[in-house]
Design an enzyme around this catalytic site. Structure first.
Site, short mmCIF file in Angstrom:
data_model
loop_
_atom_site.label_atom_id
_atom_site.label_comp_id
_atom_site.label_asym_id
_atom_site.label_seq_id
_atom_site.Cartn_x
_atom_site.Cartn_y
_atom_site.Cartn_z
N CYS A 146 0.91 -1.06 -0.04
CA CYS A 146 0.22 0.18 0.12
C CYS A 146 0.75 1.17 -0.11
O CYS A 146 0.18 2.46 -0.26
CB CYS A 146 -0.88 0.01 1.25
SG CYS A 146 -2.13 -1.52 1.19
N HIS A 179 -2.03 8.11 6.60
CA HIS A 179 -2.30 7.09 6.00
C HIS A 179 -3.61 6.35 6.30
O HIS A 179 -4.55 6.16 5.43
CB HIS A 179 -1.05 5.75 6.15
CG HIS A 179 -1.39 4.64 5.46
ND1 HIS A 179 -1.39 4.65 4.13
CD2 HIS A 179 -1.83 3.27 5.98
CE1 HIS A 179 -1.76 3.48 3.69
NE2 HIS A 179 -1.97 2.48 4.83
N GLU A 228 -0.76 4.44 13.95
CA GLU A 228 -0.22 5.80 13.39
C GLU A 228 -0.34 6.96 14.24
O GLU A 228 0.30 7.80 14.42
CB GLU A 228 -1.22 6.01 11.99
CG GLU A 228 -0.65 7.23 11.23
CD GLU A 228 -1.27 7.37 9.94
OE1 GLU A 228 -2.20 6.50 9.58
OE2 GLU A 228 -0.62 8.23 9.25
N LYS A 256 -8.89 8.77 2.91
CA LYS A 256 -9.66 7.68 2.53
C LYS A 256 -10.99 7.41 3.08
O LYS A 256 -11.59 6.77 2.71
CB LYS A 256 -8.80 6.47 3.20
CG LYS A 256 -7.41 5.97 2.55
CD LYS A 256 -6.59 5.02 3.29
CE LYS A 256 -5.07 4.67 2.54
NZ LYS A 256 -4.33 5.97 3.06
N HIS A 269 -9.52 2.88 0.16
CA HIS A 269 -7.95 2.79 0.27
C HIS A 269 -7.56 2.44 -1.08
O HIS A 269 -7.88 1.29 -1.60
CB HIS A 269 -7.70 1.57 1.13
CG HIS A 269 -6.37 1.32 1.41
ND1 HIS A 269 -5.15 1.98 0.64
CD2 HIS A 269 -5.77 0.54 2.37
CE1 HIS A 269 -4.10 1.65 1.12
NE2 HIS A 269 -4.60 0.75 2.00
N PHE A 310 1.62 -3.32 4.08
CA PHE A 310 1.92 -4.86 4.50
C PHE A 310 3.37 -5.03 3.87
O PHE A 310 3.89 -4.80 3.15
CB PHE A 310 0.91 -5.59 3.84
CG PHE A 310 -0.42 -5.93 3.97
CD1 PHE A 310 -0.64 -4.98 5.31
CD2 PHE A 310 -1.35 -6.41 3.09
CE1 PHE A 310 -2.21 -5.21 5.49
CE2 PHE A 310 -2.65 -6.60 3.69
CZ PHE A 310 -3.04 -6.00 4.90
#
Lengths: 84, 412
Positions: free
Chosen positions: B161, B301, B312, B333, B338, B400
């Site tokens: 991502c 993010h 985060e 997002k 996403h 990831f």
């Protein structure tokens, strides 16, 4: 397969491969690159015809194909061979 | 050693709220929702039916032939690149000084799935000659390089991502180190296929709030239940400040610095202390030669997963400490879902566009904060940059594999 039958399935395959319609008056002897079918699109058309007609063209056949007529003749030989 | 400053001279975006940077930015300013519930038929047996889809008809700068020849991720990248390149004024540049750095998380997966289906349904002769060129991950960069005749390298740094942000970070290095004068950089993704969506659903990563799709993507909110998969692309034209000056280009923003770190911890879970994420932000500030107090806002993010957002938030707290409430935090997002490998690049394009107007886009759906960290999030509308002189914006992107990328932008 008659020439007209070939032109019909070739047109459809070329359209699927390139998203473009071929000129109505496409000559069988025009070079494929001239009608904007690059090497990848040509292979895509060959795969499509092999799938529809259940034939297999050899690397040697492919190497010699420059025009729709070359392909028509190669397909014709293959179909004749599979009938025999 | 850094030798060149890096500026932004072109922006392009494809997102579920608009095709084009201006339409995407306007929609984001208005707090629009790009999330929809698709039919069960389209979902193909996948129980999660929330998607952030791109309006196919709005892809005006790509041809029908290109849509047939290339994977959808490449089509998005082409659309965004052509917009950004035009925005930059179709720069004249020595081809040996022009590079492309564009990537995706799992580009080509759609084409590979399609091939599997054709092989299953039609046998060996059903497999198309375009299978490999459509599936290979670097096609998203190579196709752009072919069009632009870029000869200074084609790069496709894949990091799930954070791929798009990683590609921007790589472009920054190429320019800072003098290996190119212009780099076309960004990310793209098009994986809204049942097999890929179900893969994320099996990880329990996706929201299932079908009853209220406009509320499904809820970054940082206490009731968040996962992310919504979307699709799109973001492309930026990055250029050395010197090259932009020489050709009289309009400078839209400055990429001051980048920070890239890895958790070295787990294939999908973030390291719980948030140290990797925090260090990415600190490195971005260090390479920018800026302090935390120079940061006006962070485009987080913030996917909306329970764990990811909490980590985060911890990382933000670690970087900004007591000053965190003065830093605006926004989560794109909440509106677009996403976009996986495209997410960081689209967020970067929107951030740069926002800095031009000195505004930060809102985070709709944020209602109730989590108890542990208090963040300065505006759900109701855009916010102006603070009047304390802070003008930098960080854009965070994590992936990831424990991938952490933070980009630091300022206005022109």
């Amino acid at each position: 397969m008659t020439q007209d039958e070939f032109v019909s399935i070739f047109r459809e395959a070329a359209e699927r491969a390139s998203g473009q319609q071929l000129p109505d008056d496409m000559a069988l002897d025009v070079e494929l690159s001239v009608i904007e079918l690059d090497s990848l699109a040509q292979l895509e058309i060959v795969c499509d015809l092999e799938n529809q007609l259940q034939i297999s063209l050899s690397d040697q056949d492919l190497g010699a194909i420059k025009t729709p007529r070359d392909l028509y003749e190669a397909v014709g030989r293959e179909l004749a061979g599979s009938d025999a | 050693m850094k030798t060149n400053d890096v500026v932004v001279t072109g922006l392009g975006a494809v997102s579920p709220v608009g095709v084009g940077i201006e339409s995407t930015f306007a929609a984001a300013m208005a707090g629009s929702c790009g999330i929809q519930v698709i039919s069960e038929e389209e979902a193909g047996g996948v129980p999660v039916r929330l998607r952030g889809k791109v309006d196919e008809a709005a892809l005006k700068d790509v041809t029908d032939q290109e849509k047939i020849t290339y994977d959808r991720s490449v089509v998005f990248a082409l659309q965004a690149m052509r917009e950004a390149w035009a925005h930059a004024g179709q720069p004249e540049v020595d081809p040996t000084r022009l590079a492309v750095s564009v990537s995706a998380g799992i580009a080509g997966v759609g084409s590979l799935v399609e091939t599997h289906e054709r092989l299953r349904d039609h046998g060996a002769t059903g497999v198309r000659a375009t299978t490999i060129p459509r599936s290979m991950p670097n096609a998203v960069a190579a196709v752009l390089a072919i069009e632009l005749k870029a000869r200074a390298g084609t790069y496709c740094p894949i990091s799930a991502c954070s791929s798009g942000s990683d590609a921007l970070a790589y472009a920054y290095r190429l320019l800072a180190l003098g290996e190119a004068d212009i780099v076309v950089a960004g990310g793209t993704e098009a994986i809204l296929r049942p097999a890929a969506v179900m893969g994320f659903a099996a990880l329990r990563a996706l929201s299932r709030n079908h009853d209220a799709p406009h509320l499904a993507a809820r970054p940082f909110d206490r009731s968040r239940d996962g992310f919504v998969l979307g699709e799109g692309a973001g492309v930026l034209v990055l250029e050395t400040a010197e090259h932009a000056r020489r050709r009289g280009a309009e400078v839209l923003g400055v990429l001051r610095g980048v920070g890239v770190t890895s958790d070295g911890f787990h294939l999908v879970a973030p390291e719980p202390s948030g140290a990797g994420a925090a260090n990415a932000m600190r490195r971005a500030l260090a390479t920018s030669e800026l302090e935390a107090s120079d940061v006006a806002a962070v485009s987080a993010h913030a996917t909306g997963t329970r764990l990811g957002d909490a980590v985060e938030a911890k990382a933000l707290r670690a970087v900004f400490g007591e000053a965190l409430p003065q830093v605006g935090v926004t989560g794109l997002k909440s509106m677009v879902g996403h976009l996986v490998g495209a997410s960081g690049a689209v967020a970067a394009a929107v951030a740069v566009r926002g800095l031009r107007d000195e505004v930060v886009t809102p985070t709709p759906n944020f209602a109730e904060p989590d108890t542990n960290v208090s963040l300065n999030i505006s759900a109701d509308g855009p916010t102006a940059l603070p009047d304390n002189g802070a003008r930098a914006m960080l854009v965070n992107s994590f992936g990831f594999g424990g991938q952490n990328v933070s980009l630091c932008f300022t206005g022109s």
